[in-house]
Enzyme design. Sequence first.
Site, PDB file in Angstrom:
ATOM      1  N   GLU A  76     -13.161  -0.473  43.271  1.00  0.00           N
ATOM      2  CA  GLU A  76     -12.881  -1.786  42.730  1.00  0.00           C
ATOM      3  C   GLU A  76     -11.383  -2.030  42.887  1.00  0.00           C
ATOM      4  OE1 GLU A  76     -14.428  -2.546  38.847  1.00  0.00           O
ATOM      5  OE2 GLU A  76     -16.351  -1.571  39.275  1.00  0.00           O
TER       6      GLU A  76
ATOM      7  N   LYS B  55     -14.370   8.695  35.585  1.00  0.00           N
ATOM      8  CA  LYS B  55     -13.546   7.562  36.016  1.00  0.00           C
ATOM      9  C   LYS B  55     -12.064   7.903  35.918  1.00  0.00           C
ATOM     10  CE  LYS B  55     -14.777   3.245  35.040  1.00  0.00           C
ATOM     11  NZ  LYS B  55     -15.950   3.763  34.359  1.00  0.00           N
TER      12      LYS B  55
ATOM     13  N   ARG C 163     -15.226   5.683  43.065  1.00  0.00           N
ATOM     14  CA  ARG C 163     -16.288   6.644  42.775  1.00  0.00           C
ATOM     15  C   ARG C 163     -17.114   6.864  44.042  1.00  0.00           C
ATOM     16  NH1 ARG C 163     -18.271   2.280  38.895  1.00  0.00           N
ATOM     17  NH2 ARG C 163     -19.294   0.750  40.213  1.00  0.00           N
TER      18      ARG C 163
ATOM     19  N   GLN D 254      -5.627   0.723  30.884  1.00  0.00           N
ATOM     20  CA  GLN D 254      -4.688   0.451  31.979  1.00  0.00           C
ATOM     21  C   GLN D 254      -4.098  -0.945  31.839  1.00  0.00           C
ATOM     22  OE1 GLN D 254      -7.695   1.422  35.180  1.00  0.00           O
ATOM     23  NE2 GLN D 254      -5.835   2.074  36.232  1.00  0.00           N
TER      24      GLN D 254
ATOM     25  N   HIS E 183     -53.567   8.623  57.592  1.00  0.00           N
ATOM     26  CA  HIS E 183     -54.540   9.123  56.609  1.00  0.00           C
ATOM     27  C   HIS E 183     -55.076   8.024  55.707  1.00  0.00           C
ATOM     28  CE1 HIS E 183     -56.383  11.494  53.476  1.00  0.00           C
ATOM     29  NE2 HIS E 183     -55.703  10.761  52.626  1.00  0.00           N
TER      30      HIS E 183
ATOM     31  N   GLY F  26     -22.132   0.274  35.916  1.00  0.00           N
ATOM     32  CA  GLY F  26     -22.626  -0.804  35.076  1.00  0.00           C
ATOM     33  C   GLY F  26     -23.334  -0.365  33.818  1.00  0.00           C
TER      34      GLY F  26
ATOM     35  N   GLN G 142     -10.531   1.432  40.361  1.00  0.00           N
ATOM     36  CA  GLN G 142     -11.630   2.392  40.196  1.00  0.00           C
ATOM     37  C   GLN G 142     -12.055   2.896  41.566  1.00  0.00           C
ATOM     38  OE1 GLN G 142     -14.623   1.678  37.135  1.00  0.00           O
ATOM     39  NE2 GLN G 142     -16.209   1.865  38.691  1.00  0.00           N
TER      40      GLN G 142
END
Length: 904
Positions: free
Chosen positions: A299, A33, A314, A175, A854, A124, A312
Amino acid sequence: MAEQAEQRAPRPAGTVISLARVDADMVPEVGGKAANLGVLLSAGMPVPPGFCVTTAAYGRVAAAAGVQPSEPAEQIRGRLASAPLPEDITEAILTAYAGLGEDTPVAVRSSATAEDLPEASFAGQLDTYLNVVGPDLLLDAIRRCWASLWTDRAVAYRADHGIGQHSISIAVVVQEMVDADVAGVMFTANPLTGRRREIVIDAAPGLGEALVSGAVNPDQFTVDAATGEILQRSLGDKRTEIRPAPGGGTRLLRRQDRDRQDGGRQDGRRACLTDEQVRSLARIGTLAEELYGEPQDLEWAIAPDGGIRVVQSRPITTLFPLPEPDNHDGGARAYLCASLLQGLTRPLTPMGLASFALMSDSSRPAGNGPAAYRSAQIGMRMFVDVTSLLRSKGGRRGLLRAMKVADARSVDVLAYLGADPRFALTRAPKLGSLKSGLRAAPPFGLLRQVLRALVNPVAALERVSAADHELDRMLVLPEPVSGARRLDFVERLLTKEITPAVMRVLPPAAAGYVWLGLGRLLLGRLAPGGELQAVLRGLPHNVTTEMDLELWRTASSIRDDPESVRALTAEEPRVLAGRYADGTLPAACQAALRAFLARYGHRAVAEIDLGVPRWGEDPAHIINALANYLKLADPELAPDRVFRRAAENAEAKAAELAARAARSRGRLFGKLVAHSLRRARATAGMREYPKFRLIVAFAVLRRQLQLVGEELADAGRIQVPDDVFFLDLTEARVGLRGADLRGPVAERRQSYQREMRRRRIPRLLLSDGTDVEAAMAATQAASSAGGRLQPGTLAGAPASAGTVTGKARVILDPAGAHLEPGEILVAPSTDPGWTPLFMTAGALVMEMGGPISHGAVVAREYGIPAVVGVFEATTRIRTGDTVTVDGAAGTVVLDLSCASDGGR
């Protein structure tokens, strides 16, 4: 000069570093991060200022607290949450905090060294603390972030992703807090459909925590990244929001509370973002994607001054990979997943993919043939480019007809794509269409053999026997021989020998289904619903059924030996497999298992992949199946009796239909129906045989490649012999000439393990990344289509008639699977390696498949109801749910009154 020397020297293991000094190479020190935030700051993106408490600080505190790698996670959490901080670390943190301003509210976020990376997002899994005010609360929040590395969910996540529990460390990002008017998340590729360059923005009033935690129904905007056009907007009710609390922490506000505070100015029916704000966010998202070179999950927050802040970014780790660019016509391309059509959701090894590429090239018509023959490897799975077929009237019709019997769900997906103007029908010259049609048609020699099998099925079966002997001769490579000669042998068989040999055993089964089609045509409305399916139960000459019945006989022989029964029911299959290899199983069990594997040891789950071990190498799956069979106590449910009854009932149904035809349209007509159905039963069971012979050949090729692998491993070119399956034939040759291949093999094994965890595989994938089935489902949900079905009813395609109510058992991988007798098997798809489970299943539900896939064929033979092509069956049905499977109607009904929480 001093700066250059500092860059060359090892970076000091400091405990606190400004985010402005963080770069992409510092993941081991600051976590994923923080590294991403440092990259954004360096690029001039609007990131709130802050600092990072490095992994070195965590390491020192953990060591001082006496954290031991062998301790339970709960104890580790307790130690870290209460650990005192060394004085120098405390001083460094508080000095950096003071640099942000006196008692500045901050956000404190975990930043693990395996977090926010392309392989795993950890979204999360670790803790974040918002509106932290004051030194004491800051230090406490940092400790709690460290402890969150050892929550049960984080430990389970690492285990699921193959990340070593003690190879990971954690840093903490601090931050400046953004007191957001509006906040949310932004995906620079559509996370639902996979479509690239389509940005999806979720937004809600207040802090983003309300949205991330699921406490609010947000506004959603979909934006075309290229033009900035807002393609779609959906307004949420925004009933709650999270705001900073005075003195620190956060508080949850209901809309009515917020309305009172703001004099009623808030209106949940209004969008919380203006169109210009949406476009500004989209531009930032596009810049972030360009910066990282891959789609991003960001974010963001909008400060009271109206400025956008990125908190953020990622990678989006769930997107299915894009196809390799193919710009021969510059247009969109459509790829049908051939792996799923073969019953595979798992990836193939590189050698497995290479083998099918060679076989595909060998079967392609001269001059490269039409574009429909091009294959592609995407996400370590086999796909076929069907763009040309979709754009051709005849090709589209043929493709839909083929999918109707192979995978019914694909018919709807292809039809949905047909409305896309990029795949509109194109006019082709009649001569060109005729040539393409002739190239796409089966070889004339094969058609002639099918016609001969229609006339004389006995002679056709004799020709199959002769073809078997010829293939057996081809598969012999005299020893001794060099590794290079072994590779020549494998390549020759894949490119020249195997496909023609398999085609030579195809005519009887094809003839059987032609006779069945004739019977269906003759009967018409005289055989409504799934009546004709009953004729295909208990078919002779089905090698998969014969294998499963042989396995049942093996279990029956073991049942008579108490010592063998004790071993199979008390020990783990993996342990028993080791005992079998050592020859130390109870004598009766050892002998019975050896006899079964002598006939069927070349088979496996996912057996079309050359890189997958055969049962003869690892019999754990078969041992597990035997243990399950020993639980079957009711003799009437014994598979041999069930199969015998199915055959008797099928013969009776064929006679009944013939008699019905005679009464309705005359005696001669009835005789013609009887003849058609009799011929269908005589050879339709051979449907499984071509693949059976292919797998026999693959087992031989696999053994030759293993010997090459042993030679490469002995020379140190690869780590272990089975690493050869993570190469292709050309690379194996390079290895024999001296190249070190350990690096490429390690990278491919990592990619393979990542793809093994992927559950959602697109049936139909577009070149822009769109999963067409997911896009179709989203469109239907938005328009409330499909509301005709009752709640709890899932629709699929009928595959085997009958109705059964029972407990569901969702199984994603048959290896080691447990299925109680009578339980309903719910699976993504199946291949022959799954069929031992069918023998005790009460019914079958599959996400993939059509009437002759199948799983459907084997289910009919055992007389168990089956519904196939059920969208997301393995997620919408859960283990323990009570479901009713109606194989004639093609529906699965969940009993909502007693839905289970099992497996949730």
